[in-house]
Design an enzyme around this catalytic site. Structure first.
Site, PDB file in Angstrom:
ATOM      1  N   ARG A  76       0.836  -1.217   0.000  1.00 36.98           N
ATOM      2  CA  ARG A  76       0.000   0.000   0.000  1.00 36.98           C
ATOM      3  C   ARG A  76       0.860   1.251   0.000  1.00 36.98           C
ATOM      4  O   ARG A  76       0.415   2.339  -0.368  1.00 36.98           O
ATOM      5  CB  ARG A  76      -0.966  -0.021   1.198  1.00 36.98           C
ATOM      6  CG  ARG A  76      -1.869   1.200   1.284  1.00 36.98           C
ATOM      7  CD  ARG A  76      -3.119   0.967   2.125  1.00 36.98           C
ATOM      8  NE  ARG A  76      -2.883   0.246   3.344  1.00 36.98           N
ATOM      9  CZ  ARG A  76      -2.296   0.749   4.433  1.00 36.98           C
ATOM     10  NH1 ARG A  76      -1.886   1.999   4.457  1.00 36.98           N
ATOM     11  NH2 ARG A  76      -2.119   0.010   5.509  1.00 36.98           N
ATOM     12  N   TYR A 116     -16.769  16.104 -15.152  1.00 34.65           N
ATOM     13  CA  TYR A 116     -17.190  14.701 -15.068  1.00 34.65           C
ATOM     14  C   TYR A 116     -18.146  14.513 -13.884  1.00 34.65           C
ATOM     15  O   TYR A 116     -17.859  14.966 -12.778  1.00 34.65           O
ATOM     16  CB  TYR A 116     -15.966  13.795 -14.929  1.00 34.65           C
ATOM     17  CG  TYR A 116     -16.309  12.350 -14.713  1.00 34.65           C
ATOM     18  CD1 TYR A 116     -17.041  11.642 -15.663  1.00 34.65           C
ATOM     19  CD2 TYR A 116     -15.927  11.693 -13.555  1.00 34.65           C
ATOM     20  CE1 TYR A 116     -17.377  10.308 -15.468  1.00 34.65           C
ATOM     21  CE2 TYR A 116     -16.253  10.356 -13.350  1.00 34.65           C
ATOM     22  CZ  TYR A 116     -16.978   9.674 -14.306  1.00 34.65           C
ATOM     23  OH  TYR A 116     -17.309   8.363 -14.099  1.00 34.65           O
ATOM     24  N   ASP A 167      -7.746  18.699 -14.456  1.00 37.66           N
ATOM     25  CA  ASP A 167      -7.993  17.329 -14.898  1.00 37.66           C
ATOM     26  C   ASP A 167      -7.777  17.340 -16.413  1.00 37.66           C
ATOM     27  O   ASP A 167      -8.582  17.875 -17.172  1.00 37.66           O
ATOM     28  CB  ASP A 167      -9.424  16.901 -14.540  1.00 37.66           C
ATOM     29  CG  ASP A 167      -9.720  15.453 -14.941  1.00 37.66           C
ATOM     30  OD1 ASP A 167      -9.059  14.943 -15.869  1.00 37.66           O
ATOM     31  OD2 ASP A 167     -10.612  14.842 -14.332  1.00 37.66           O
ATOM     32  N   LYS A 216      -8.618   6.368 -19.615  1.00 38.32           N
ATOM     33  CA  LYS A 216      -9.065   6.843 -20.931  1.00 38.32           C
ATOM     34  C   LYS A 216      -7.896   6.865 -21.918  1.00 38.32           C
ATOM     35  O   LYS A 216      -7.248   5.887 -22.166  1.00 38.32           O
ATOM     36  CB  LYS A 216      -9.687   8.228 -20.783  1.00 38.32           C
ATOM     37  CG  LYS A 216     -10.763   8.302 -19.699  1.00 38.32           C
ATOM     38  CD  LYS A 216     -12.064   7.683 -20.161  1.00 38.32           C
ATOM     39  CE  LYS A 216     -12.979   7.251 -19.035  1.00 38.32           C
ATOM     40  NZ  LYS A 216     -12.927   7.992 -17.800  1.00 38.32           N
TER      41      LYS A 216
HETATM   42  C1  LIG Z   1     -12.421  13.918 -17.100  1.00 41.14           C
HETATM   43  C2  LIG Z   1     -12.579  12.700 -16.248  1.00 41.14           C
HETATM   44  N1  LIG Z   1     -12.027  12.686 -15.014  1.00 41.14           N
HETATM   45  C3  LIG Z   1     -12.155  11.607 -14.207  1.00 41.14           C
HETATM   46  C4  LIG Z   1     -12.851  10.498 -14.594  1.00 41.14           C
HETATM   47  C5  LIG Z   1     -12.961   9.307 -13.665  1.00 41.14           C
HETATM   48  O1  LIG Z   1     -12.048   8.318 -14.082  1.00 41.14           O
HETATM   49  P1  LIG Z   1     -12.186   6.743 -13.788  1.00 41.14           P
HETATM   50  O2  LIG Z   1     -13.346   6.251 -14.584  1.00 41.14           O
HETATM   51  O3  LIG Z   1     -10.856   6.192 -14.240  1.00 41.14           O
HETATM   52  O4  LIG Z   1     -12.402   6.580 -12.329  1.00 41.14           O
HETATM   53  C6  LIG Z   1     -13.440  10.456 -15.868  1.00 41.14           C
HETATM   54  C7  LIG Z   1     -14.201   9.254 -16.301  1.00 41.14           C
HETATM   55  O5  LIG Z   1     -14.961   9.278 -17.233  1.00 41.14           O
HETATM   56  C8  LIG Z   1     -13.297  11.588 -16.720  1.00 41.14           C
HETATM   57  O6  LIG Z   1     -13.828  11.609 -17.948  1.00 41.14           O
END
Ligand SMILES: Cc1ncc(COP(=O)(O)O)c(C=O)c1O
Length: 269
Positions: A79, A132, A205, A230
């Site tokens: 961890r 998101y 992000d 992604k």
């Molecule tokens: C811009 C963005 N940030 C965070 C996330 C969350 O990621 P995860 O699905 O890997 O938990 C997503 C998921 O679609 C996303 O599009």
């Protein structure tokens, strides 16, 4: 069989172990045979091995003490770190031109761990409407439990950002660029210009860009996060998240990550 006086400690240890195993049950022999028999724990393999272990061994108490005092480089517990994961972190760090990087189990884990680590209890967060949904839900439902309030602005409305910075002691501006789902891009250097004098950190992000198309840290962001699930991983076969940026901020996130435990599997790393 007894060892000769000239045998080195590793050979001696392996032989003693073999003697003990000879008297052990089949099950014990199956588990222990060949394990760490005088070999280095992390191999000299040219390619990065997938280090599939939950914990790490020390030769003796002196080596453990040396590790704790920073004189012996190793790992302690899964961890808290893994050499395969560390290799992945160093690659993303390099690509983002960041000082440090932490890789975690998913993009949501990266976002939530980062927010819990970097926004203080009672702090104020600014975020945007185009964000998101999972992250949005966390900001709306969990952060208020820590007394964290939020101003939500349109990503292109920098006047609203300026107002929020005037009206609240803003701890962080957290935004996506490009945004999910509408792919809107934000002027990161301008955002930094507005936030820095107010002591608000800027977190981007950058999932939809990857470091190949945008490096937020080089544009002034303090931290960049990814859903590596992604475009960054690219093949729909991995769930992962990453947080990169200023060393002291990533260190604070790592500390929180060690507590929350959203560890990526070394195979995914
Ligand atoms: C811009 C963005 N940030 C965070 C996330 C969350 O990621 P995860 O699905 O890997 O938990 C997503 C998921 O679609 C996303 O599009």
């Amino acid at each position: 069989m007894a060892n000769s006086g000239s045998a080195d400690a590793a050979t001696n240890g392996a032989s003693v172990r073999a003697d003990r195993l000879a008297a052990a049950s089949d099950a014990t022999r199956a588990v222990h045979a060949g394990e760490r028999a005088g070999r280095p724990r992390v191999s000299d393999s040219l390619t990065t091995p997938i280090v599939q272990t939950s914990t790490y061994a020390f030769q003796d108490t002196a080596e453990l003490l040396a590790y704790l005092e920073g004189r012996h480089a190793s790992y302690e517990y899964g961890r808290l770190g893994n050499p395969t994961t560390r290799a992945c972190e160093e690659k993303i760090c390099e690509l983002e031109c960041a000082e440090e990087c932490l890789v975690s189990s998913s993009g949501m884990n990266a976002a939530t761990t980062m927010l819990l680590a970097l926004v203080p209890a009672g702090g104020h967060l600014v975020t945007t409407t185009d964000c998101y949904q999972g992250t949005q839900r966390f900001i709306e439902t969990v952060l208020p439990k820590m007394g964290i309030s939020t101003t939500v602005i349109d990503p292109s409305d920098l006047a609203a950002l300026e107002r929020a910075l005037e009206e609240h002691p803003v701890s962080m501006f957290f935004l996506e660029s490009p945004t999910n789902p509408f792919m809107r891009c934000v002027d990161i250097p301008r955002v930094k210009e507005l936030c820095a004098p107010k002591g608000a950190i800027v977190v981007i992000d950058s999932t939809f860009a990857t470091p190949i198309n945008q490096r937020p840290v080089t544009l002034g962001a303090d931290v960049v996060i990814h859903s590596a699930t992604k475009y960054l991983a690219g093949h729909h076969d991995v769930l992962a998240g990453a947080i990169a940026g200023k060393a002291e901020l990533v260190a604070a996130v790592r500390k929180m990550h060690h507590m929350l435990g959203g560890i990526i599997d070394p195979h995914a790393a």
